[in-house]
Scaffold this motif. Structure first.
Motif, PDB file in Angstrom:
ATOM      1  N   ASN A   1     -15.440   7.343   4.204  1.00 19.60           N
ATOM      2  CA  ASN A   1     -14.659   8.580   4.219  1.00 19.60           C
ATOM      3  C   ASN A   1     -15.357   9.689   3.455  1.00 19.60           C
ATOM      4  O   ASN A   1     -16.343   9.485   2.754  1.00 19.60           O
ATOM      5  N   GLU A   2     -14.824  10.833   3.674  1.00 21.30           N
ATOM      6  CA  GLU A   2     -15.381  12.074   3.159  1.00 21.30           C
ATOM      7  C   GLU A   2     -15.746  11.998   1.667  1.00 21.30           C
ATOM      8  O   GLU A   2     -16.849  12.369   1.270  1.00 21.30           O
ATOM      9  N   ALA A   3     -14.838  11.463   0.862  1.00 24.72           N
ATOM     10  CA  ALA A   3     -15.051  11.455  -0.584  1.00 24.72           C
ATOM     11  C   ALA A   3     -16.289  10.635  -0.945  1.00 24.72           C
ATOM     12  O   ALA A   3     -17.131  11.079  -1.739  1.00 24.72           O
TER      13      ALA A   3
ATOM     14  N   HIS B   1       2.001  13.559  -3.497  1.00 27.06           N
ATOM     15  CA  HIS B   1       0.974  13.157  -2.543  1.00 27.06           C
ATOM     16  C   HIS B   1      -0.358  13.113  -3.286  1.00 27.06           C
ATOM     17  O   HIS B   1      -0.809  14.101  -3.834  1.00 27.06           O
ATOM     18  N   SER B   2      -0.977  11.925  -3.261  1.00 25.07           N
ATOM     19  CA  SER B   2      -2.133  11.726  -4.141  1.00 25.07           C
ATOM     20  C   SER B   2      -3.388  12.488  -3.722  1.00 25.07           C
ATOM     21  O   SER B   2      -4.207  12.831  -4.559  1.00 25.07           O
ATOM     22  N   SER B   3      -3.527  12.748  -2.423  1.00 22.55           N
ATOM     23  CA  SER B   3      -4.816  13.355  -2.073  1.00 22.55           C
ATOM     24  C   SER B   3      -4.791  14.886  -2.055  1.00 22.55           C
ATOM     25  O   SER B   3      -5.758  15.517  -1.661  1.00 22.55           O
TER      26      SER B   3
ATOM     27  N   PRO C   1     -12.418  12.271   7.269  1.00 25.37           N
ATOM     28  CA  PRO C   1     -11.404  12.168   6.222  1.00 25.37           C
ATOM     29  C   PRO C   1     -10.622  10.859   6.344  1.00 25.37           C
ATOM     30  O   PRO C   1     -10.727  10.188   7.373  1.00 25.37           O
ATOM     31  N   VAL C   2      -9.857  10.532   5.353  1.00 16.12           N
ATOM     32  CA  VAL C   2      -9.093   9.278   5.398  1.00 16.12           C
ATOM     33  C   VAL C   2      -8.106   9.310   6.572  1.00 16.12           C
ATOM     34  O   VAL C   2      -7.495  10.328   6.852  1.00 16.12           O
TER      35      VAL C   2
ATOM     36  N   GLU D   1     -10.473  18.244   6.874  1.00 15.77           N
ATOM     37  CA  GLU D   1      -9.584  18.365   5.728  1.00 15.77           C
ATOM     38  C   GLU D   1      -8.147  18.434   6.226  1.00 15.77           C
ATOM     39  O   GLU D   1      -7.909  18.629   7.407  1.00 15.77           O
TER      40      GLU D   1
ATOM     41  N   SER E   1      -3.406  13.474   6.416  1.00 16.03           N
ATOM     42  CA  SER E   1      -3.718  12.346   7.290  1.00 16.03           C
ATOM     43  C   SER E   1      -2.488  11.902   8.088  1.00 16.03           C
ATOM     44  O   SER E   1      -1.357  12.041   7.624  1.00 16.03           O
TER      45      SER E   1
ATOM     46  N   LYS F   1      -5.335  18.072  -3.890  1.00 17.04           N
ATOM     47  CA  LYS F   1      -6.128  18.282  -5.097  1.00 17.04           C
ATOM     48  C   LYS F   1      -5.671  19.465  -5.946  1.00 17.04           C
ATOM     49  O   LYS F   1      -5.727  19.407  -7.157  1.00 17.04           O
TER      50      LYS F   1
ATOM     51  N   TYR G   1       0.202   9.742   6.306  1.00 15.09           N
ATOM     52  CA  TYR G   1       1.281  10.333   5.518  1.00 15.09           C
ATOM     53  C   TYR G   1       2.518  10.535   6.393  1.00 15.09           C
ATOM     54  O   TYR G   1       3.639  10.189   6.008  1.00 15.09           O
TER      55      TYR G   1
END
Ligand SMILES: Nc1ncnc2c1ncn2[C@@H]1O[C@H](COP(=O)(O)OP(=O)(O)OP(=O)(O)O)[C@@H](O)[C@H]1O
Ligand SMILES: [Mg+2]
Length: 686
Positions: free
Chosen positions: A343-345, A493-495, A124-125, A453, A456, A497, A459
């Protein structure tokens, strides 16, 4: 220059110019003939190690530590503690993934196959993938400067004189090992002759296009006479240094229009074409593509999966066959460890992309997850954020943030009757009644994607640093403030979902707040009862009472001066703390007095601290008394009498002196715990 300018007033100049450095510099400037090199190789064939063998040995050279974790044998590689910088980029809590990575390096070093794959660090990031590669790069550089990690290349000399190039001296543009000069048909014999039992030499690379041309031109000149050709070869030590573009290459996908394959495999030198009259003359080519730069060392592919398909085949050839194809030239050997990260994405996208199937097939994926142990996660923030003049970080602030972020990464336990907080504590090595290491194993097994998941560390870093400079924290960053900021930040928080996820993270904040309450409650209790003087006083009083009781005497009241009967209520209130029943109280008191009397007889005095049970009873009693007499709860109300305030100040000072608090957070925490006691929670405590 005047003497004035040379005088080393600061003492820095002499620091920068030591004999040690000079000696090192000299060693690194070593030069010799091809023959000298052969002798060195015969003595120590390992100087011809390939890039993967070096990489593996480099990490090992820092040593290892073995230990058990939840019944798993773990090898910790000290290299990842980043000892050379004092731990500035140490990797925490990822021993298992790093161990897996090292196993891949080991297999690659032994030539079992992974050396023909792209090693892909995936996670992940913000899981430290870039940091790991950075450590490997710095380590590779340092290793090349050591005795143990020394490696060699060569340059051609006398070229101008021989009419072969305009420059008289030309280094091999790909800093190859001089053994590549051994003609193909002699390689096997040469390798056998120079190998030793502990290291088998394998000469499997071919001269780069430039050196190949020079070699052929010289062969023409000397009618193939090898010793004459080799007279033009000067062997040199090769040191790897990324910023000087030696031995470490990096490639980062940018937008397609600005990128072409020359970046990876080199480009025509237009200025020289006119001179040599041919664009396919290697003398008119710059072998300065990233793959060529990285030869003998390490090639890093940043976000490798964003790579344009046009580059895919270069990458595939480089890994699978250790060959690259500079435009207009034959396949060219390379020797480098190729490490990508993604990264994961991006990785998920790759899985559904047919075009990338070939890549996927040649990739060894190494998962670099987030940390799932709070005590390891907190080290990231302790390293980055420390109390400074004007900005104190309250005890538990970083710890609570770390606990929360770990909770966001954990799966809810499925089979076992366990809260997620308890699970986090178990992972953290804390004891939870009824659970052991087998349960940890089971928990890890039922959650294979755990750590891939969640939130990060970046943050947390952003929120901490932001909180430390805004007015809100004023001079002390308190855990509650930090937790509130973390919670508030979730909104944008952008990530994150889904709303469900956002809600869950919020709930986890509440769990951490509760945990914080329990932690500070215990801490304040300890601060209250850590008063040695008060403890001694309670004890002396108790002993006076039981002495009078056992001797059937009266006790003199300190305040009124009157003789009174022993205070039964007081004695019992202490004895009850260690569960001495009413029927046993006489025995207990008599035994204790006999013991004290015995000591007195020998001229010694009694110290309650040597009596484990009595000490515990006294401490608990003191806490109970203090809680009332200190009237911590009166902090909640507006008026406080002078005496109470003084007592509270003593406790506060203890928090400051012994427990890492500052004036601000000590006051806050006392008020906070007072409010908890005022709610009545305190009654459960004793
Ligand atoms: N296990 C860890 N130990 C020490 N520091 C860590 C760890 N995980 C993350 N960090 C810290 O978190 C930050 C992000 O790390 P880094 O940039 O290496 O992550 P990344 O995996 O490359 O992220 P991305 O996928 O976004 O490129 C750095 O400050 C790093 O030191
Ligand atoms: Mg990165």
């Amino acid at each position: 220059m005047s003497d004035e300018t040379l005088e080393d007033k600061t003492g820095v100049l002499s620091l920068m110019d030591t004999t040690e450095d000079l000696a090192e510099y000299k060693k690194l400037q070593w030069e010799g003939s091809f023959n000298d090199y052969l002798q060195m190789v015969q003595e120590n064939p390992a100087i011809t190690r390939n890039a993967f063998q070096r990489l593996y040995d480099m990490v090992l050279s820092y040593g290892v530590r073995e230990y058990d974790d939840a019944k798993k044998e773990i090898i910790h590689y000290n290299f990842f503690d980043d000892p050379t910088t004092g731990g500035k980029e140490a990797i925490y809590g990822l021993d298992i993934p790093l161990m897996k990575m090292m196993n891949v390096f080991k297999a690659a070093a032994k030539g079992y196959g992974p050396e023909k794959r792209i090693l892909l660090l995936h996670g992940p990031v913000g899981s430290s993938k870039s940091t790991i590669v950075r450590l490997l790069k710095r380590g590779t550089e340092r290793y090349s400067r050591t005795e143990e990690g020394a490696l060699y290349t060569f340059e051609w000399t006398g070229l101008k004189e021989a009419g072969i190039d305009d420059d008289d001296v030309m280094p091999c543009p790909m800093h190859e090992d001089p053994l590549n000069l051994v003609p193909e048909k002699r390689r096997k014999e040469v390798a056998e002759k120079l190998s030793k039992e502990e290291f088998t030499i394998d000469i499997d690379q071919f001269l780069c296009p430039y050196c190949n041309l020079i070699y052929e031109e010289l062969a023409k000149k000397y009618d193939g006479n090898q010793p004459e050709i080799l007279k033009h070869v000067r062997v040199k030590r090769f040191t790897i240094l990324e910023r000087s573009r030696r031995g470490i290459g990096t490639f980062q996908p940018k937008d397609e229009k600005n990128q072409d394959s020359t970046e990876l495999t080199g480009d025509i030198n237009y200025r020289k074409i006119a001179e040599y009259g041919d664009e396919f003359d290697p003398r008119a080519f710059n072998f300065k593509g990233e793959f060529e730069i990285a030869n003998r060392g390490l090639m890093e592919f940043i976000e490798v999966l964003k790579l344009d398909v046009a580059f895919l085949y270069d990458l595939l050839g480089a890994t699978q066959d250790h060959d690259i194809k500079p435009k207009g030239f034959a396949q060219t050997s390379i020797d480098e460890a190729i490490i990508g990260h993604t990264n994961e994405a991006e990785f998920k996208k790759l899985q559904s992309n047919e075009f990338m199937e070939a890549l996927q097939d040649r990739t060894i994926k190494i998962d670099i997850p987030y940390i799932t142990k709070t005590e390891e996660e907190v080290k990231i923030y302790e390293r980055a954020y420390r109390s400074q003049p004007g900005m104190h970080i309250a005890p538990h602030a970083r710890e609570m943030a770390a606990l929360w972020v770990v909770l966001t990464r954990l799966w809810e336990p499925k089979k076992l009757e366990l809260t997620v907080l308890q699970k986090a504590k178990l992972y953290d090595g804390k004891h939870i009644h009824g659970f052991n290491e087998d349960h940890i194993k089971e928990l890890r097994k039922e959650a294979p994607r755990e750590g891939l998941e969640g939130i990060s560390p970046r943050y947390i870093q952003d929120i901490i640093s932001n909180s430390m400079v805004t007015e809100k924290a004023s001079e002390c960053l308190a855990p509650f403030l930090l937790l509130n900021e973390l919670e508030a930040g979730l909104k944008n928080h952008s990530s994150i979902k889904t709303e469900r996820e956002r809600k869950r993270y919020g709930e986890l904040i509440a769990i951490v707040k509760q945990e914080f309450e329990d932690t500070v409650k215990g801490e304040v209790q300890r601060a209250i009862s850590a008063d040695q003087e008060a403890l001694a006083k309670v004890c002396a009083n108790y002993i006076d009472q039981i002495k009078a009781y056992t001797q059937k005497e009266k006790v003199k009241n300190k305040y009124t001066g009157e003789n009174e009967a022993p205070d039964e209520r007081l004695m019992r209130s202490i004895e009850e703390k260690i569960d001495i029943p009413e029927v046993r109280k006489d025995v207990f008191r008599t035994e204790l007095m006999t013991h004290i009397g015995g000591l007195a007889h020998e001229g010694q005095s009694f110290d309650y601290q040597t009596d484990e049970r009595l000490r515990k009873a006294i401490e608990l009693k003191l806490f109970e008394d203090q809680k009332d007499s200190i009237k911590l709860t009166s902090l909640v109300s507006a008026v406080i009498d002078k005496e109470t305030q003084e007592k509270i100040d003593v406790v506060k000072q203890r928090l400051i002196d012994k427990m890492g608090y500052c004036e601000i957070c000590a006051t806050d925490v006392l008020n906070f715990v007072a409010s908890i006691f005022a709610r009545g929670d305190a009654s459960e405590e004793s």
